[in-house]
Write a protein that holds these residues in place. Structure first.
Motif, PDB file in Angstrom:
ATOM      1  N   ALA A  27       0.631  -1.512  -0.106  1.00  0.00           N
ATOM      2  CA  ALA A  27      -0.047  -0.341   0.161  1.00  0.00           C
ATOM      3  C   ALA A  27       0.987   1.308   0.151  1.00  0.00           C
ATOM      4  CB  ALA A  27      -1.214   0.075   1.356  1.00  0.00           C
ATOM      5  N   LEU A  28       2.354   1.679   0.919  1.00  0.00           N
ATOM      6  CA  LEU A  28       2.529   2.051   0.375  1.00  0.00           C
ATOM      7  C   LEU A  28       3.578   2.502  -0.427  1.00  0.00           C
ATOM      8  CD1 LEU A  28       4.387   2.113   4.259  1.00  0.00           C
ATOM      9  CD2 LEU A  28       3.281   3.734   3.673  1.00  0.00           C
ATOM     10  N   ALA A  29       3.952   1.381  -1.202  1.00  0.00           N
ATOM     11  CA  ALA A  29       4.844   1.808  -2.032  1.00  0.00           C
ATOM     12  C   ALA A  29       3.568   2.164  -3.507  1.00  0.00           C
ATOM     13  CB  ALA A  29       5.336  -0.008  -3.020  1.00  0.00           C
ATOM     14  N   ARG A  30       2.351   1.743  -3.958  1.00  0.00           N
ATOM     15  CA  ARG A  30       1.405   2.307  -4.640  1.00  0.00           C
ATOM     16  C   ARG A  30       1.465   3.808  -4.432  1.00  0.00           C
ATOM     17  NH1 ARG A  30      -1.248  -2.180  -6.865  1.00  0.00           N
ATOM     18  NH2 ARG A  30      -1.137  -3.843  -6.451  1.00  0.00           N
ATOM     19  N   ARG A  31       1.296   4.363  -3.441  1.00  0.00           N
ATOM     20  CA  ARG A  31       1.460   5.849  -3.117  1.00  0.00           C
ATOM     21  C   ARG A  31       2.638   6.760  -2.999  1.00  0.00           C
ATOM     22  NH1 ARG A  31      -1.357   4.047   1.996  1.00  0.00           N
ATOM     23  NH2 ARG A  31      -0.059   5.221   3.345  1.00  0.00           N
ATOM     24  N   GLY A  32       3.648   5.187  -3.835  1.00  0.00           N
ATOM     25  CA  GLY A  32       4.705   6.539  -3.959  1.00  0.00           C
ATOM     26  C   GLY A  32       5.647   6.506  -3.072  1.00  0.00           C
ATOM     27  N   ASP A  33       5.493   5.783  -1.200  1.00  0.00           N
ATOM     28  CA  ASP A  33       6.508   6.304  -0.830  1.00  0.00           C
ATOM     29  C   ASP A  33       7.286   4.921  -0.101  1.00  0.00           C
ATOM     30  OD1 ASP A  33       7.726   6.863   1.473  1.00  0.00           O
ATOM     31  OD2 ASP A  33       5.347   6.820   3.263  1.00  0.00           O
ATOM     32  N   HIS A  34       8.637   4.968  -1.731  1.00  0.00           N
ATOM     33  CA  HIS A  34       9.025   3.418  -0.754  1.00  0.00           C
ATOM     34  C   HIS A  34       9.905   3.558  -0.701  1.00  0.00           C
ATOM     35  CE1 HIS A  34       7.864   2.876  -5.626  1.00  0.00           C
ATOM     36  NE2 HIS A  34       8.067   3.970  -5.729  1.00  0.00           N
ATOM     37  N   GLU A  35      10.065   4.326   0.525  1.00  0.00           N
ATOM     38  CA  GLU A  35      11.290   4.543   1.217  1.00  0.00           C
ATOM     39  C   GLU A  35      10.598   3.918   2.707  1.00  0.00           C
ATOM     40  OE1 GLU A  35      14.391   7.929   1.150  1.00  0.00           O
ATOM     41  OE2 GLU A  35      12.897   8.769  -0.055  1.00  0.00           O
ATOM     42  N   ALA A  36       9.569   4.710   3.061  1.00  0.00           N
ATOM     43  CA  ALA A  36       8.953   3.253   3.736  1.00  0.00           C
ATOM     44  C   ALA A  36       8.179   3.059   4.238  1.00  0.00           C
ATOM     45  CB  ALA A  36       7.314   5.292   4.483  1.00  0.00           C
ATOM     46  N   ALA A  37       8.446   2.640   2.896  1.00  0.00           N
ATOM     47  CA  ALA A  37       8.057   0.952   2.608  1.00  0.00           C
ATOM     48  C   ALA A  37       9.126   0.145   2.721  1.00  0.00           C
ATOM     49  CB  ALA A  37       7.389   0.428   1.333  1.00  0.00           C
ATOM     50  N   LEU A  38      10.248   0.464   2.369  1.00  0.00           N
ATOM     51  CA  LEU A  38      11.123  -0.073   2.668  1.00  0.00           C
ATOM     52  C   LEU A  38      11.694  -0.230   4.296  1.00  0.00           C
ATOM     53  CD1 LEU A  38      13.914  -1.067   1.152  1.00  0.00           C
ATOM     54  CD2 LEU A  38      15.333   0.825   1.302  1.00  0.00           C
ATOM     55  N   ARG A  39      10.901   0.513   5.089  1.00  0.00           N
ATOM     56  CA  ARG A  39      11.949   0.677   6.544  1.00  0.00           C
ATOM     57  C   ARG A  39      11.055  -0.756   6.933  1.00  0.00           C
ATOM     58  NH1 ARG A  39      12.241   6.375   5.473  1.00  0.00           N
ATOM     59  NH2 ARG A  39      10.170   6.276   5.999  1.00  0.00           N
ATOM     60  N   LEU A  40       9.681  -0.722   6.555  1.00  0.00           N
ATOM     61  CA  LEU A  40       8.259  -1.217   7.151  1.00  0.00           C
ATOM     62  C   LEU A  40       8.982  -3.243   7.144  1.00  0.00           C
ATOM     63  CD1 LEU A  40       5.763  -1.687   8.742  1.00  0.00           C
ATOM     64  CD2 LEU A  40       4.464  -1.763   6.469  1.00  0.00           C
ATOM     65  N   LEU A  41       9.753  -2.986   5.495  1.00  0.00           N
ATOM     66  CA  LEU A  41       9.852  -4.680   5.642  1.00  0.00           C
ATOM     67  C   LEU A  41      11.259  -5.349   5.889  1.00  0.00           C
ATOM     68  CD1 LEU A  41       9.076  -4.384   1.217  1.00  0.00           C
ATOM     69  CD2 LEU A  41       8.028  -5.392   3.280  1.00  0.00           C
ATOM     70  N   ASP A  42      12.059  -3.927   5.983  1.00  0.00           N
ATOM     71  CA  ASP A  42      13.601  -4.099   6.777  1.00  0.00           C
ATOM     72  C   ASP A  42      13.027  -5.147   8.555  1.00  0.00           C
ATOM     73  OD1 ASP A  42      16.188  -4.076   7.373  1.00  0.00           O
ATOM     74  OD2 ASP A  42      16.553  -2.397   8.029  1.00  0.00           O
ATOM     75  N   GLU A  43      12.505  -3.886   9.371  1.00  0.00           N
ATOM     76  CA  GLU A  43      11.946  -4.515  10.305  1.00  0.00           C
ATOM     77  C   GLU A  43      11.410  -5.206  10.268  1.00  0.00           C
ATOM     78  OE1 GLU A  43      12.309  -3.540  14.393  1.00  0.00           O
ATOM     79  OE2 GLU A  43      13.082  -2.148  12.875  1.00  0.00           O
ATOM     80  N   ALA A  44      10.070  -6.049   9.628  1.00  0.00           N
ATOM     81  CA  ALA A  44       9.475  -6.890   9.695  1.00  0.00           C
ATOM     82  C   ALA A  44      10.653  -8.520   9.246  1.00  0.00           C
ATOM     83  CB  ALA A  44       8.827  -7.098   8.166  1.00  0.00           C
ATOM     84  N   THR A  45      11.511  -8.380   8.063  1.00  0.00           N
ATOM     85  CA  THR A  45      12.263  -9.149   7.901  1.00  0.00           C
ATOM     86  C   THR A  45      13.479  -9.033   8.858  1.00  0.00           C
ATOM     87  OG1 THR A  45      12.594  -8.645   5.874  1.00  0.00           O
ATOM     88  CG2 THR A  45      14.282  -9.823   6.583  1.00  0.00           C
ATOM     89  N   ARG A  46      14.064  -8.019  10.159  1.00  0.00           N
ATOM     90  CA  ARG A  46      15.199  -8.440  10.730  1.00  0.00           C
ATOM     91  C   ARG A  46      13.800  -9.280  12.149  1.00  0.00           C
ATOM     92  NH1 ARG A  46      17.299  -2.376  12.690  1.00  0.00           N
ATOM     93  NH2 ARG A  46      18.116  -1.888  10.451  1.00  0.00           N
ATOM     94  N   GLN A  47      12.484  -9.377  12.622  1.00  0.00           N
ATOM     95  CA  GLN A  47      11.532  -9.765  13.455  1.00  0.00           C
ATOM     96  C   GLN A  47      11.644 -11.385  13.140  1.00  0.00           C
ATOM     97  OE1 GLN A  47       8.630  -7.765  14.138  1.00  0.00           O
ATOM     98  NE2 GLN A  47       9.054  -6.145  14.947  1.00  0.00           N
ATOM     99  N   ALA A  48      11.619 -11.941  11.276  1.00  0.00           N
ATOM    100  CA  ALA A  48      11.528 -13.038  11.039  1.00  0.00           C
ATOM    101  C   ALA A  48      13.160 -12.638  10.201  1.00  0.00           C
ATOM    102  CB  ALA A  48      10.339 -13.240  10.627  1.00  0.00           C
ATOM    103  N   PRO A  49      13.924 -13.157  10.492  1.00  0.00           N
ATOM    104  CA  PRO A  49      14.844 -13.832   9.384  1.00  0.00           C
ATOM    105  C   PRO A  49      14.727 -14.207   8.492  1.00  0.00           C
ATOM    106  CG  PRO A  49      15.498 -13.963  11.129  1.00  0.00           C
ATOM    107  CD  PRO A  49      13.716 -13.513  11.870  1.00  0.00           C
ATOM    108  N   GLY A  50      13.874 -16.032   8.982  1.00  0.00           N
ATOM    109  CA  GLY A  50      13.428 -16.892   8.123  1.00  0.00           C
ATOM    110  C   GLY A  50      12.204 -16.983   7.067  1.00  0.00           C
TER     111      GLY A  50
END
Length: 716
Positions: A27-50
């Motif tokens: 949803a963030l990427a569709r609105r054009g806020d790619h950096e916020a989407a990247l930060r959200l995915l980065d935080e989620a990946t740290r919590q679930a690295p597998g």
């Protein structure tokens, strides 16, 4: 079914277990806020690295973010906004400092700052008169960045400083003084000495000029310029203006002209005309031998005297006009009608005389039991009628250039098989195709009065019966029914012409019934059925031309231009103007007339600023706009342009789409550099010289005309 049920359950389970971070990041990427989407995915990946889905989406989102920031950086570079690159670089380094795009932007930013420093130093060297040092710095910048706008602008300034003084395009007031001359068999040198002392003009003679040549001359109330041209024309001499008070006199021979005439080189980028035709025109009319053409760029380069080049400019301007175009609204209508009628009594067609139920072979002794058998019913009444109509419509719109054919074909390709037998090889089959349907060909010619002359060819073909040839190598062919029409017509813009009458009609009659009796004129329908078949097909063509663009003819005053003499197309004529008036502008004076002591400045026909620009560029490239002032007045004014399409390449030179200029007299020149913005892609933009005012030495002002145009085609 047992295997499908677990698969469906697994798919539903997976669909319901999509990580919430993936949906939110999308949803963030569709609105054009790619950096916020990247930060959200980065935080989620740290919590679930597998989680493989999160890791894969994180890599894709990182690439999309870098691409978006790199596009913004490229736009800022195109607009010359170097200061905006540093924040973008920091954001890209926060995303991925080792990415190729990030390292490339860092290198570009470092190089851009170094170029700015080098150009500031070169500009200071230019102002200090250190031309060679400034030129070396400019060339170093252009070698690393050929499109650097400030370097291109500095290059234009250096070209002006390095170029020789311009050839005087106007004579000073000394040449406009009215004089009266009366000489009989006087030496040529004596005549020029008298004119020079009286007007304060310096004459320099070539070593091959015969100073003792005799001159007989009677002129009254003419200007010094006209008297000089008359003497030169009668003595086979030529002149070269050294400055506003010095003239070189030399023999009018080919060798001396090559030695003394100043030559200039001019490049012409043609938009519409064929460069080969332009080359033939220049060689025939201007007698210019030094002509080069490049068909790839549609470029013509000519080298000749300034007078001849000025004539070539007008010749090419009259040739390089856009071709007319026309839009053709075409409708092809096929109207067909079929009618069938059957009327009469149909008697039984079968009758037998045999033993009922008996086999095919019946003994002769049983012949008495034979009976007559007739089909039941004996008579059938036939009363039947049918009618049909069908319309097949083709309605194409064709846009065609002047004198070029436009074609439309609607139909099918029918295969035809041909077999060929070759000794020691065998039988081979070839396939060819026949075009069946509607073929329309139109060649329009747009007239100057917006009428269109068209040559129209229409062919309608239909597929008939199939034919096969006998023999060891059979071949297949078809009967093709064809209707053709060719005509030439002239229509006004928007007028519709209907072409009809291509009719195909077929009438058929059939009789079935009792022989001979069914053919009776009136009672025949009691003994048989009469069948009537009628079919009719008509082709109707409607065509309407709409002129989209016609020739924009130049003014009548520009269609006739002075061309000198046959031996020298650029030479001035020897004709005297009435009342000693000349159209040559003076430095501080108007048209000189006998008895006028202090003539007032006035703009003449030659007082015009010359405007030119780069004809075609790509988005992000530099558009060079040049203004030349050949008049004897100081000129000032403004250029206007659309700020949504262009941006000034030099900092601080533009204000809300306006560029102000001030030009010195007699050859003053100024070059502006504009950069084409992305919004201008695919458009044709015009840069307008809004106002131009000339001022003389006393401060009096007069409006100046403008020659040329600055129309730019920007490609994406």
């Amino acid at each position: 079914m047992k295997l499908a049920l677990p698969l469906i359950c697994t798919a539903l389970l997976l669909a319901g277990c999509v990580h919430p971070a993936l949906r939110d990041a999308d949803a963030l990427a569709r609105r054009g806020d790619h950096e916020a989407a990247l930060r959200l995915l980065d935080e989620a990946t740290r919590q679930a690295p597998g989680d493989l889905a999160l890791r894969s989406e994180l890599a894709r989102q990182r690439e999309r973010t870098l691409l978006t920031l790199a596009s913004q950086a490229e736009t800022a570079r195109a607009l010359g906004q170097i200061d905006a690159l540093a924040p973008l670089l920091q954001r890209m380094q926060a995303v991925d400092a080792d990415a190729p795009r990030t390292r490339g932007l860092a290198l570009a930013l470092s190089r851009a700052r170094a170029h700015e420093s080098k150009l500031r130093e070169a500009q200071a060297q230019l102002q200090a008169g250190q031309l060679d040092a400034a030129r070396a710095g400019m060339q170093q910048v252009l070698a690393e960045d050929p499109g650097q706008p400030q370097a291109l602008a500095l290059q234009q300034q250096l070209r002006q400083r390095y170029s020789p003084p311009p050839v005087p395009s106007a004579l000073a007031a000394a040449y406009q003084k009215p004089v009266s001359l009366e000489f009989r068999d006087a030496p040529l040198r004596t005549v020029f000495e008298a004119m020079g002392r009286g007007a304060g003009v310096n004459f320099v003679f070539d070593k091959e000029v015969r100073g003792d040549a005799k001159v007989t001359l009677y002129l009254k109330d003419v200007t010094l310029d006209e008297a000089m041209r008359v003497i030169l024309a009668t003595q086979q001499l030529e002149r070269k203006l050294l400055n506003d008070r010095s003239v070189l006199i030399y023999p009018a021979t080919a060798a001396k002209q090559r030695e003394h005439q100043e030559l200039v080189t001019r490049s012409f980028y043609l938009n519409n005309a064929d460069v080969k035709q332009a080359q033939a025109l220049v060689r025939m009319m201007a007698k210019t031998r030094d002509v080069f053409i490049d068909e790839r760029l549609n470029l013509l380069v000519a080298r000749d005297t300034p007078e001849v080049i000025a004539m070539v400019e007008q010749l090419i301007a009259g040739l390089d006009l856009p071709e007319p175009e026309v839009m053709l609204d075409v409708e092809v209508l096929e109207v067909s009608t079929d009618r069938t009628a059957e009327l009469g009594l149909q008697p039984a067609s079968d009758a037998q005389y045999a033993q009922p139920g008996a086999p095919a072979l019946v003994p002769w002794s049983s012949r008495g039991s034979f009976t007559t058998l007739v089909t039941n019913p004996i008579v059938t009444a036939r009363l039947k009628g049918s009618a049909g109509a069908s319309n097949t419509l083709a309605s194409p719109k064709l846009r065609a250039r002047n004198r070029e054919k436009a074609r439309v074909q609607i139909g099918d390709k029918v295969p035809v098989f041909t077999s060929t037998s070759t000794a020691n090889v065998g039988v081979s089959t070839a396939v060819t195709y026949l075009d069946v349907g509607i073929k329309l060909e139109v060649e329009p010619t747009v007239q100057l009065d917006n009428e269109v002359v068209m040559k129209v060819n229409l062919e309608v073909s239909t597929l008939g019966t199939k034919e096969s040839s006998g023999g060891p190598q059979p071949a297949t062919a078809y009967r093709i029914g064809s209707r053709n029409a060719s005509t030439s017509l002239r229509l006004r813009d928007g007028e519709t012409q209907v072409l009809a009458g291509l009719i195909k009609a077929e009438d058929g009659k059939g009789i079935s019934g009792v022989p001979y009796l069914s053919e009776a004129p009136l009672l025949g329908r009691l003994f048989g059925v009469h069948t009537d078949n009628r079919s009719k097909t008509e082709i109707v063509l409607l065509i309407t031309p709409h002129v989209l663009r016609n020739l924009s003819l130049p003014d009548a005053s520009r269609s006739i231009l002075a061309s000198g003499v046959d031996a020298n197309p650029g030479a001035e004529g020897a004709r005297l103007r009435p009342a000693a008036q000349v159209a040559v502008p003076m430095a501080g004076g108007g048209l000189a007339t006998p008895g006028s002591s202090a003539p007032r400045p006035a703009a003449s026909l030659n007082d015009a600023l010359r405007l030119s620009a780069t004809g075609e560029v790509v988005v992000g490239d530099i558009v060079s706009v040049t203004i030349i002032n050949p008049t004897p007045y100081a000129a000032e004014g403004e250029l206007t342009y659309d700020p949504s399409l262009f941006a000034a390449a030099q900092a601080g030179t533009s204000s809300a789409g306006r560029l102000s200029f001030k030009l010195g007299p007699r050859g003053g020149q100024q070059v502006f550099a504009l950069r084409a913005l992305p919004a201008a892609g695919g458009r044709t933009a015009e840069i307008i010289l809004a106002s131009a005012v000339g001022r003389d030495e006393q401060g009096s002002s007069m409006p100046l005309r403008i020659e040329g145009q600055a129309r730019v085609l920007i490609e994406k």
